[in-house]
Write a protein that holds these residues in place. Structure first.
Motif, PDB file in Angstrom:
ATOM      1  N   SER A   1      41.888  43.952  31.020  1.00 32.31           N
ATOM      2  CA  SER A   1      42.639  42.874  30.369  1.00 32.31           C
ATOM      3  C   SER A   1      41.785  41.638  30.083  1.00 32.31           C
ATOM      4  O   SER A   1      42.298  40.643  29.584  1.00 32.31           O
ATOM      5  N   SER A   2      40.489  41.698  30.378  1.00 30.28           N
ATOM      6  CA  SER A   2      39.619  40.542  30.197  1.00 30.28           C
ATOM      7  C   SER A   2      39.595  40.087  28.734  1.00 30.28           C
ATOM      8  O   SER A   2      39.635  40.900  27.804  1.00 30.28           O
ATOM      9  N   SER A   3      39.482  38.785  28.555  1.00 33.82           N
ATOM     10  CA  SER A   3      39.378  38.238  27.196  1.00 33.82           C
ATOM     11  C   SER A   3      38.071  38.640  26.531  1.00 33.82           C
ATOM     12  O   SER A   3      37.916  38.508  25.314  1.00 33.82           O
ATOM     13  N   TYR A   4      37.118  39.127  27.322  1.00 32.54           N
ATOM     14  CA  TYR A   4      35.842  39.584  26.776  1.00 32.54           C
ATOM     15  C   TYR A   4      35.895  41.036  26.278  1.00 32.54           C
ATOM     16  O   TYR A   4      34.895  41.532  25.741  1.00 32.54           O
TER      17      TYR A   4
ATOM     18  N   VAL B   1      29.747  49.769  45.953  1.00 32.89           N
ATOM     19  CA  VAL B   1      28.620  49.637  46.879  1.00 32.89           C
ATOM     20  C   VAL B   1      28.797  48.448  47.819  1.00 32.89           C
ATOM     21  O   VAL B   1      28.721  48.585  49.041  1.00 32.89           O
ATOM     22  N   ASP B   2      29.023  47.280  47.243  1.00 34.16           N
ATOM     23  CA  ASP B   2      28.992  46.044  48.034  1.00 34.16           C
ATOM     24  C   ASP B   2      30.364  45.520  48.435  1.00 34.16           C
ATOM     25  O   ASP B   2      30.472  44.720  49.370  1.00 34.16           O
ATOM     26  N   GLY B   3      31.410  45.937  47.729  1.00 36.04           N
ATOM     27  CA  GLY B   3      32.741  45.424  48.025  1.00 36.04           C
ATOM     28  C   GLY B   3      32.895  43.978  47.596  1.00 36.04           C
ATOM     29  O   GLY B   3      32.070  43.414  46.888  1.00 36.04           O
ATOM     30  N   GLY B   4      34.000  43.369  48.038  1.00 37.17           N
ATOM     31  CA  GLY B   4      34.273  41.978  47.696  1.00 37.17           C
ATOM     32  C   GLY B   4      35.735  41.801  47.343  1.00 37.17           C
ATOM     33  O   GLY B   4      36.513  42.771  47.320  1.00 37.17           O
ATOM     34  N   THR B   5      36.120  40.562  47.082  1.00 37.95           N
ATOM     35  CA  THR B   5      37.488  40.254  46.671  1.00 37.95           C
ATOM     36  C   THR B   5      37.494  39.995  45.176  1.00 37.95           C
ATOM     37  O   THR B   5      36.743  39.144  44.677  1.00 37.95           O
ATOM     38  N   PHE B   6      38.319  40.737  44.452  1.00 40.94           N
ATOM     39  CA  PHE B   6      38.347  40.635  42.995  1.00 40.94           C
ATOM     40  C   PHE B   6      39.733  40.995  42.486  1.00 40.94           C
ATOM     41  O   PHE B   6      40.304  42.025  42.876  1.00 40.94           O
ATOM     42  N   ASN B   7      40.277  40.142  41.652  1.00 40.10           N
ATOM     43  CA  ASN B   7      41.546  40.390  40.964  1.00 40.10           C
ATOM     44  C   ASN B   7      42.660  40.798  41.933  1.00 40.10           C
ATOM     45  O   ASN B   7      43.405  41.743  41.699  1.00 40.10           O
TER      46      ASN B   7
ATOM     47  N   THR C   1      40.009  46.627  38.626  1.00 42.20           N
ATOM     48  CA  THR C   1      39.396  46.624  37.297  1.00 42.20           C
ATOM     49  C   THR C   1      40.382  47.062  36.215  1.00 42.20           C
ATOM     50  O   THR C   1      40.019  47.131  35.045  1.00 42.20           O
ATOM     51  N   GLU C   2      41.616  47.378  36.619  1.00 43.26           N
ATOM     52  CA  GLU C   2      42.728  47.656  35.703  1.00 43.26           C
ATOM     53  C   GLU C   2      42.472  48.852  34.796  1.00 43.26           C
ATOM     54  O   GLU C   2      42.855  48.873  33.627  1.00 43.26           O
ATOM     55  N   MET C   3      41.817  49.866  35.349  1.00 43.54           N
ATOM     56  CA  MET C   3      41.534  51.048  34.548  1.00 43.54           C
ATOM     57  C   MET C   3      42.800  51.774  34.097  1.00 43.54           C
ATOM     58  O   MET C   3      42.762  52.582  33.168  1.00 43.54           O
ATOM     59  N   ASN C   4      43.915  51.513  34.765  1.00 41.54           N
ATOM     60  CA  ASN C   4      45.168  52.173  34.400  1.00 41.54           C
ATOM     61  C   ASN C   4      45.815  51.553  33.164  1.00 41.54           C
ATOM     62  O   ASN C   4      46.765  52.115  32.610  1.00 41.54           O
TER      63      ASN C   4
END
Length: 535
Positions: free
Chosen positions: A426-429, A455-461, A527-530
């Motif tokens: 859904s990114s504007s890019y 690999v690294d993980g993290g907090t996203f979306n 990453t909203e692949m769905n």
């Protein structure tokens, strides 16, 4: 947008067919006319069995796949001319649509090398096929005249002689008794040639040399067979020296500045390409058992040896001279000056060849974006594990950090938005234009972000993800590479990536667990692949 690594190649579907082998191998057959899909040899022994469409052969053994397969084997082994008691379960693997159970033949408590039967079961335990290779060893005791201590050190000595590396640079396993039947390897009848051997596995402790397995006669101690793990990479590197070449050209050995085994030339681009071809080849062989030369190497008129071919310091019409680009053209690599110094770029481009020969992702629209993303992913994984180039924390997830200063970094996998690439669907890019090269390079950012998080993980979306590390991540992406359709979308990736993880967790590959797969679920959600991207 910034510079994009382009790939000029026409994708073509490649069909592979399995060939039959001679007597001694039991193969799945097509039950076109036989009621049970049965093939027998001249002696009336069962050669293979497969159930016709709509019918399976079921045992009454509960829901455990291993027990179900064992029941099938007990019922049918006699028809193969073997005793079910001489087989042990090596492993059971869950696959989409059922399970695969691999049985190892043993005699006198020692395995028969290469002698296996494989049962394929449906989801209800029905036998879809039973096939494999067995040896007519007969019952005998595994009583060696030479003991394990008598053959210790022989493996190291064998590979030291083969590789011209000191014996102290190798380590070997404890010798294990096994039966060696050369007929299994040749696809012929046993003819009484079965012998008891000590199997010794050897690995190099340094980067130089290679290892493998040595079979030593358990009575005389003589070497029977040596199985080298040497990856037969073959490279040919040409130097255009800032002249124009055709975009579909490949390096002919007679024109090469350096071919496999040749000494360094002193030409930086030539030697860098040679070395990075080797590093990429080692990555694929070590992690996946995938022979890069055999699978994507090409032959030339007058040179029928498959080689990884590259032309450096090249100019190509439409790209200018000097050419600030690198691409895979279906036959080999073409590099502009300085582009051979970036290991992630070299790994990226060679992975286009791998994709062409595995998933066959069409280089257009979303499948093209995933194609580009897979090249970035494996290129970066190679970059971070080969010990070459700049892998410092600040550039670890940058693509092209080792490119000439006039080009510089071209993408970020940890934060694709740094270069105006999308990190979620859904990114504007997200690119919605009609320029296919822009579409595939820009929209690869979604897959790249997923690879970084894996690999690294993290907090996203809204998702907090625990990274799995490089080893597990590479296996999951490799399984995905081999599972995607040629017209895959991110919605397909949304299904395939978690499924790849669960298949590997079931198989116990690389220590991947069900808990790891929960992190993959979070990644495709983050990453909203769905989602369906904007038109």
């Amino acid at each position: 947008m910034g510079f994009r690594i382009r790939r000029r190649s026409t994708m073509a579907a490649i069909a592979l067919a399995a060939a039959s082998v001679s007597a001694g191998a039991f193969l799945v057959s097509s039950p076109a006319t036989a009621d049970e899909g049965v093939r027998v040899d001249g002696a009336g022994r069962l050669v293979s069995l497969s159930a016709p469409v709509g019918r399976t052969l079921r045992p009454d053994s509960g829901t455990d796949a291993t027990k179900q397969a064992t029941a099938h084997l007990k019922a049918l082994a006699g028809r193969f001319g073997v005793d079910a008691r001489s087989f042990t379960v090596e492993r059971t693997t869950a696959v989409p649509g059922g399970s695969i159970v691999r049985f190892q033949q043993t005699v006198g408590g020692a395995p028969v090398l290469g002698a296996q039967l494989i049962a394929e079961l449906d989801t209800k335990g029905g036998l879809a096929s039973l096939h494999g290779h067995v040896s007519a060893t007969g019952e005998r005791a595994a009583n060696p005249r030479r003991q394990a201590g008598d053959v210790k050190g022989r493996g190291r000595q064998a590979f030291a002689a083969e590789t011209s590396v000191a014996a102290g640079s190798f380590e070997e396993s404890e010798p294990q008794l096994a039966w060696f039947d050369p007929a299994l390897w040749a696809g012929t009848s046993s003819q009484g040639q079965v012998r008891l051997v000590w199997s010794v596995k050897v690995e190099p402790t340094e980067l130089e040399g290679w290892g493998g397995e040595v079979l030593l006669d358990a009575d005389s101690g003589a070497e029977v067979l040596r199985l080298s793990d040497k990856h037969e990479i073959s490279r040919a590197i040409c130097d255009a020296n800032s002249t124009y070449v055709a975009s579909n050209s490949a390096c002919a050995s007679k024109s090469a500045k350096r071919v496999e085994g040749g000494a360094a030339t002193g030409i930086a681009d030539v030697d860098a390409a040679y070395n990075l071809f080797g590093a990429t080849s080692t990555f694929y062989q070590t992690n996946f058992g995938y022979d890069l030369t055999a699978n994507i190497g090409s032959t030339m008129s007058g040179d029928r040896t498959k080689r990884l071919r590259g032309t450096v310091r090249a100019c190509v019409t439409g790209y200018g001279c000097p050419m600030e680009n690198a691409f895979w053209n279906g036959k080999g690599m073409i590099f502009g000056p300085g582009f051979t110094t970036a290991d992630d770029v070299v790994g990226h481009e060679l992975t286009h060849g791998v994709t062409e020969h595995t998933s066959g992702l069409v280089y257009s629209s979303q499948s093209g974006a995933i194609n580009e993303s897979l090249s970035d992913i494996f290129g970066e994984y190679i970059d971070q594990t080969d010990g070459l180039g700049n892998d410092s924390a600040g550039v670890r997830w940058d693509m092209g950090e080792d490119l000439p200063a006039s080009i510089g970094v071209i993408r970020s996998m940890s934060d694709p938005t740094r270069y105006q690439d999308p990190d979620k669907v859904s990114s504007s890019y997200w690119y919605t234009g009609t320029n296919n090269s822009a579409y595939v390079h820009i929209n690869s950012g979604v897959g790249n972000k997923a690879a970084f998080l894996l690999v690294d993980g993290g907090t996203f979306n809204g998702q907090t993800i625990t990274g799995l590390g490089m080893t597990k991540a590479a296996q999951i992406w490799w399984r995905t590479q081999n599972t995607l359709t040629s017209s895959a979308t991110y919605k397909e990736m949304n299904t395939v990536l978690p499924a790849a993880c669960r298949a590997l967790a079931t198989a116990g590959t690389a220590g991947i667990t069900a808990a790891d797969c929960q992190q993959v679920d979070k990644i495709v959600l983050a990453t909203e692949m769905n989602l369906t991207p904007a038109a």
